[in-house]
Motif scaffolding. Structure first.
Motif, PDB file in Angstrom:
ATOM      1  N   ALA A  82      28.773  46.465  34.381  1.00 48.27           N
ATOM      2  CA  ALA A  82      27.463  46.954  33.547  1.00 48.27           C
ATOM      3  C   ALA A  82      26.876  45.876  32.992  1.00 48.27           C
ATOM      4  CB  ALA A  82      27.907  47.968  32.677  1.00 48.27           C
ATOM      5  N   LEU A  83      27.592  44.956  32.209  1.00 51.03           N
ATOM      6  CA  LEU A  83      27.026  43.705  31.545  1.00 51.03           C
ATOM      7  C   LEU A  83      26.335  42.618  32.379  1.00 51.03           C
ATOM      8  CD1 LEU A  83      30.023  43.367  28.992  1.00 51.03           C
ATOM      9  CD2 LEU A  83      27.463  44.107  28.269  1.00 51.03           C
ATOM     10  N   LEU A  84      26.971  42.580  33.558  1.00 52.00           N
ATOM     11  CA  LEU A  84      26.518  41.571  34.475  1.00 52.00           C
ATOM     12  C   LEU A  84      25.203  42.109  35.330  1.00 52.00           C
ATOM     13  CD1 LEU A  84      29.565  40.117  36.114  1.00 52.00           C
ATOM     14  CD2 LEU A  84      28.173  38.924  34.596  1.00 52.00           C
ATOM     15  N   GLY A  85      25.232  43.535  35.385  1.00 46.74           N
ATOM     16  CA  GLY A  85      24.109  43.911  36.058  1.00 46.74           C
ATOM     17  C   GLY A  85      24.547  43.661  37.629  1.00 46.74           C
ATOM     18  N   LYS A  86      25.702  43.657  37.973  1.00 45.62           N
ATOM     19  CA  LYS A  86      26.047  43.392  39.328  1.00 45.62           C
ATOM     20  C   LYS A  86      27.404  43.998  39.660  1.00 45.62           C
ATOM     21  CE  LYS A  86      26.856  39.386  41.190  1.00 45.62           C
ATOM     22  NZ  LYS A  86      26.460  37.887  41.620  1.00 45.62           N
ATOM     23  N   LYS A  87      27.650  44.353  40.835  1.00 41.33           N
ATOM     24  CA  LYS A  87      28.784  44.833  41.322  1.00 41.33           C
ATOM     25  C   LYS A  87      29.941  44.038  41.075  1.00 41.33           C
ATOM     26  CE  LYS A  87      30.981  46.959  45.293  1.00 41.33           C
ATOM     27  NZ  LYS A  87      31.575  46.891  46.673  1.00 41.33           N
ATOM     28  N   VAL A  88      31.233  44.440  40.642  1.00 34.98           N
ATOM     29  CA  VAL A  88      32.355  43.604  40.388  1.00 34.98           C
ATOM     30  C   VAL A  88      33.548  44.421  41.072  1.00 34.98           C
ATOM     31  CG1 VAL A  88      34.048  42.998  38.800  1.00 34.98           C
ATOM     32  CG2 VAL A  88      31.842  42.954  38.194  1.00 34.98           C
ATOM     33  N   VAL A  89      34.070  43.844  42.079  1.00 35.11           N
ATOM     34  CA  VAL A  89      35.138  44.365  42.885  1.00 35.11           C
ATOM     35  C   VAL A  89      36.467  44.331  42.234  1.00 35.11           C
ATOM     36  CG1 VAL A  89      36.703  43.924  45.110  1.00 35.11           C
ATOM     37  CG2 VAL A  89      33.933  43.788  45.205  1.00 35.11           C
ATOM     38  N   LYS A  90      37.259  45.223  42.085  1.00 38.24           N
ATOM     39  CA  LYS A  90      38.526  45.068  41.210  1.00 38.24           C
ATOM     40  C   LYS A  90      39.592  45.459  42.302  1.00 38.24           C
ATOM     41  CE  LYS A  90      41.768  46.398  38.142  1.00 38.24           C
ATOM     42  NZ  LYS A  90      42.472  47.425  39.210  1.00 38.24           N
ATOM     43  N   THR A  91      40.535  44.444  42.438  1.00 36.31           N
ATOM     44  CA  THR A  91      41.646  44.536  43.151  1.00 36.31           C
ATOM     45  C   THR A  91      42.963  45.236  42.411  1.00 36.31           C
ATOM     46  OG1 THR A  91      42.534  42.490  42.884  1.00 36.31           O
ATOM     47  CG2 THR A  91      41.072  42.994  44.806  1.00 36.31           C
ATOM     48  N   ASP A  92      43.741  45.868  43.029  1.00 41.99           N
ATOM     49  CA  ASP A  92      44.857  46.434  42.254  1.00 41.99           C
ATOM     50  C   ASP A  92      46.045  45.687  42.133  1.00 41.99           C
ATOM     51  OD1 ASP A  92      43.426  48.794  42.015  1.00 41.99           O
ATOM     52  OD2 ASP A  92      43.961  49.687  44.043  1.00 41.99           O
ATOM     53  N   GLU A  93      45.942  44.671  42.727  1.00 44.07           N
ATOM     54  CA  GLU A  93      46.947  43.469  42.496  1.00 44.07           C
ATOM     55  C   GLU A  93      46.488  42.173  42.298  1.00 44.07           C
ATOM     56  OE1 GLU A  93      50.251  43.792  43.408  1.00 44.07           O
ATOM     57  OE2 GLU A  93      50.109  45.767  44.222  1.00 44.07           O
ATOM     58  N   ALA A  94      47.355  41.236  41.777  1.00 41.89           N
ATOM     59  CA  ALA A  94      46.479  39.908  41.259  1.00 41.89           C
ATOM     60  C   ALA A  94      46.917  38.829  42.243  1.00 41.89           C
ATOM     61  CB  ALA A  94      47.075  39.463  39.871  1.00 41.89           C
ATOM     62  N   TYR A  95      47.698  39.096  43.198  1.00 42.27           N
ATOM     63  CA  TYR A  95      47.790  38.083  44.199  1.00 42.27           C
ATOM     64  C   TYR A  95      48.263  38.789  45.586  1.00 42.27           C
ATOM     65  CZ  TYR A  95      52.866  37.948  43.737  1.00 42.27           C
ATOM     66  OH  TYR A  95      53.869  38.509  43.536  1.00 42.27           O
ATOM     67  N   GLY A  96      48.262  38.123  46.703  1.00 41.71           N
ATOM     68  CA  GLY A  96      49.021  38.790  47.968  1.00 41.71           C
ATOM     69  C   GLY A  96      47.999  39.090  48.896  1.00 41.71           C
ATOM     70  N   GLU A  97      48.400  39.989  49.767  1.00 44.76           N
ATOM     71  CA  GLU A  97      47.352  40.077  51.136  1.00 44.76           C
ATOM     72  C   GLU A  97      46.051  40.756  50.660  1.00 44.76           C
ATOM     73  OE1 GLU A  97      47.816  38.204  53.760  1.00 44.76           O
ATOM     74  OE2 GLU A  97      49.712  37.634  52.775  1.00 44.76           O
ATOM     75  N   GLU A  98      46.474  42.012  49.869  1.00 44.94           N
ATOM     76  CA  GLU A  98      45.093  42.739  49.718  1.00 44.94           C
ATOM     77  C   GLU A  98      44.292  41.922  48.861  1.00 44.94           C
ATOM     78  OE1 GLU A  98      45.881  45.314  46.363  1.00 44.94           O
ATOM     79  OE2 GLU A  98      43.412  45.563  46.325  1.00 44.94           O
ATOM     80  N   VAL A  99      44.754  41.224  48.083  1.00 48.07           N
ATOM     81  CA  VAL A  99      43.496  40.258  47.422  1.00 48.07           C
ATOM     82  C   VAL A  99      43.141  39.155  48.335  1.00 48.07           C
ATOM     83  CG1 VAL A  99      43.626  38.555  45.275  1.00 48.07           C
ATOM     84  CG2 VAL A  99      45.134  40.636  45.179  1.00 48.07           C
ATOM     85  N   LYS A 100      44.004  38.481  49.061  1.00 47.19           N
ATOM     86  CA  LYS A 100      43.404  37.624  49.982  1.00 47.19           C
ATOM     87  C   LYS A 100      42.185  38.198  50.807  1.00 47.19           C
ATOM     88  CE  LYS A 100      47.252  34.500  50.377  1.00 47.19           C
ATOM     89  NZ  LYS A 100      48.366  34.259  51.085  1.00 47.19           N
ATOM     90  N   ALA A 101      42.319  39.536  51.305  1.00 46.32           N
ATOM     91  CA  ALA A 101      41.370  39.993  52.161  1.00 46.32           C
ATOM     92  C   ALA A 101      39.946  40.296  51.335  1.00 46.32           C
ATOM     93  CB  ALA A 101      41.797  41.302  52.939  1.00 46.32           C
TER      94      ALA A 101
END
Ligand SMILES: Nc1ncnc2c1ncn2[C@@H]1O[C@H](COP(=O)(O)OP(=O)(O)O)[C@@H](O)[C@H]1O
Ligand SMILES: O=C(OP(=O)(O)O)[C@H](O)COP(=O)(O)O
Length: 394
Positions: A82-101
């Protein structure tokens, strides 16, 4: 500052791992104060405008190496978006395959927020494998998390050894402003220390005794000192194994000629709740089954007088449980005194103190609101902050 900043590197098209301090106050899954998020916007916007792929990392709370659902960064991502006025993708992990993708799918200028880095036990241990796993996600490391710069953790220190590492604008500004205020402090110089992190802050008090003219103690922290004077503190916050240390500080203050101020009265409650029964008692009269949740009116007046006499005041940690209106008056009185002290340079530090000043509508009246509590205190003690030391020299 003798460290490189985002201005010194080219980030276009690069994946930038940017550590921020989004450890914001939350209630019922909502962000109740977004000061720290707003403070990081200049760096995030700059990186995005320069065409970087901005990968943000932060901790929230102290989940102690495990997933704690209430400490996910989902609501933070929404507020940031909301503050940036643009989409922010949020991952459920902080590293690993999901994050790399997720990172592979980013375009230049995109912003992504990783999950709470303290969900992994390696973060606070500064585990090098975790630091490398973070480093693998990016080409460049930016540290803009001044509030966590006193922590040598995998995402604040470890990672800096595996990537080109520079400071963000917030980090740079904090160090410049605090450094300037403290290099040759105007006197009388007063430090006000409150809050609840007794273990973290008690050591700071000793070092501040070498620097300040007045030291004011309030908040939950104060009752270990009250106990050290031999008074009953009932159910008030106590760090039993710090009582002797507290005693020694009071002696040290005397030797050094530092005026040491402690609460002379307190607001006590029969329950930790806004609706509790409460009353004002003198500090040597706390009933055994009550707890002190705010400084009393005499203490507020005393502290106000000291503040108004000072030329430089640093304030870290609320005077009471200000989140509950019933126990907010002490914190409000200190904030108001700082606002009224016109010839005084006022520096506020700490997530909760900053939130309090904001809540009372007095933020504009302060000279500098630091996003770091513990970090600003350690910096003011003259300690090297590991998160800064690890960055590349200019
Ligand atoms: N007398 C008290 N008893 C218990 N908790 C207190 C008391 N006074 C203040 N606190 C709590 O201290 C917390 C802030 O402490 P801390 O994290 O050390 O401050 P900061 O974030 O400003 O550095 C607040 O949530 C507040 O409710
Ligand atoms: O809120 C913070 O510190 P602060 O309460 O001293 O301002 C920072 O995010 C650091 O958090 P931590 O004290 O759990 O390492």
């Amino acid at each position: 500052m003798n460290k490189k900043t985002v201005r010194d590197i080219d980030v276009k098209g690069k994946r930038v791992f940017c550590r921020v301090d989004f450890n914001v106050p939350m209630q019922d899954g909502r962000v109740t104060d977004d000061t720290r998020i707003r403070a990081a916007l200049p760096t995030i916007q700059y990186l995005s405008e320069q065409g970087a792929k901005v990968i943000l990392a932060s901790h929230l709370g102290r989940p102690k190496g495990k997933v704690v659902e209430e400490m996910r960064l989902t609501a933070v991502a929404e507020r940031l978006s909301a503050l940036l006025g643009k989409k922010v993708v949020k991952t459920d992990e902080a590293y690993g395959e999901e994050v790399k993708a997720a990172i592979a799918a980013m375009n230049e200028g995109d912003v992504l927020l990783l999950e709470n880095v303290r969900f992994y036990p390696g973060e606070e241990k500064n585990d090098q494998e975790l630091a490398q796993a973070f480093a693998e996600l990016a080409d460049v490391y930016v540290n803009d998390a001044f509030g966590a710069a006193h922590r040598a953790h995998a995402s604040t220190e470890g990672i800096a050894h595996y990537l080109p590492a520079v400071a963000g604008f917030l980090m740079e500004k904090e160090i410049e402003v605090l450094g300037k205020a403290l290099s040759n402090p105007e006197r009388p110089f007063t430090a006000i220390i409150g809050g609840a992190k007794v273990k973290d802050k008690i050591g700071v008090i000793e070092n501040l005794l070498d620097k300040v003219d007045h030291l004011i103690i309030g908040g939950g922290l104060a009752y270990t000192f009250v106990k050290a004077l031999g008074h009953e503190i009932g159910k008030s916050l106590l760090e039993e194994d710090k009582i002797e240390l507290a005693k020694s500080f009071m002696e040290k203050a005397k030797e050094k000629g530092v005026k040491f101020y402690m609460p002379v009265d307190a607001v006590v409650a029969d329950d930790f709740s806004n609706a509790a029964n409460k009353k004002v008692v003198s500090i040597d009269n706390i009933p055994s089954d009550w707890e002190a949740l705010d400084i009393g009116p005499k203490t507020r007046e005393l502290y106000r007088d000291v503040i108004l006499q000072s030329k430089l005041v640093i304030w870290n940690g609320p005077m009471g449980v200000f989140e509950m209106d019933a126990f907010a008056e002490g914190t409000k009185a200190v904030a108001q005194a700082l606002a009224d002290a016109k010839g005084t340079y006022t520096v506020i530090g700490g997530g909760d103190s900053a939130a309090a000043v904001e809540k009372f509508g007095l933020a504009e009246e302060m000279d500098h609101i630091s996003t770091g509590g513990g970090a600003s205190l350690e910096f003011m003690e003259g300690k090297q902050l590991p998160g800064v030391v690890a960055l590349n020299d200019k």
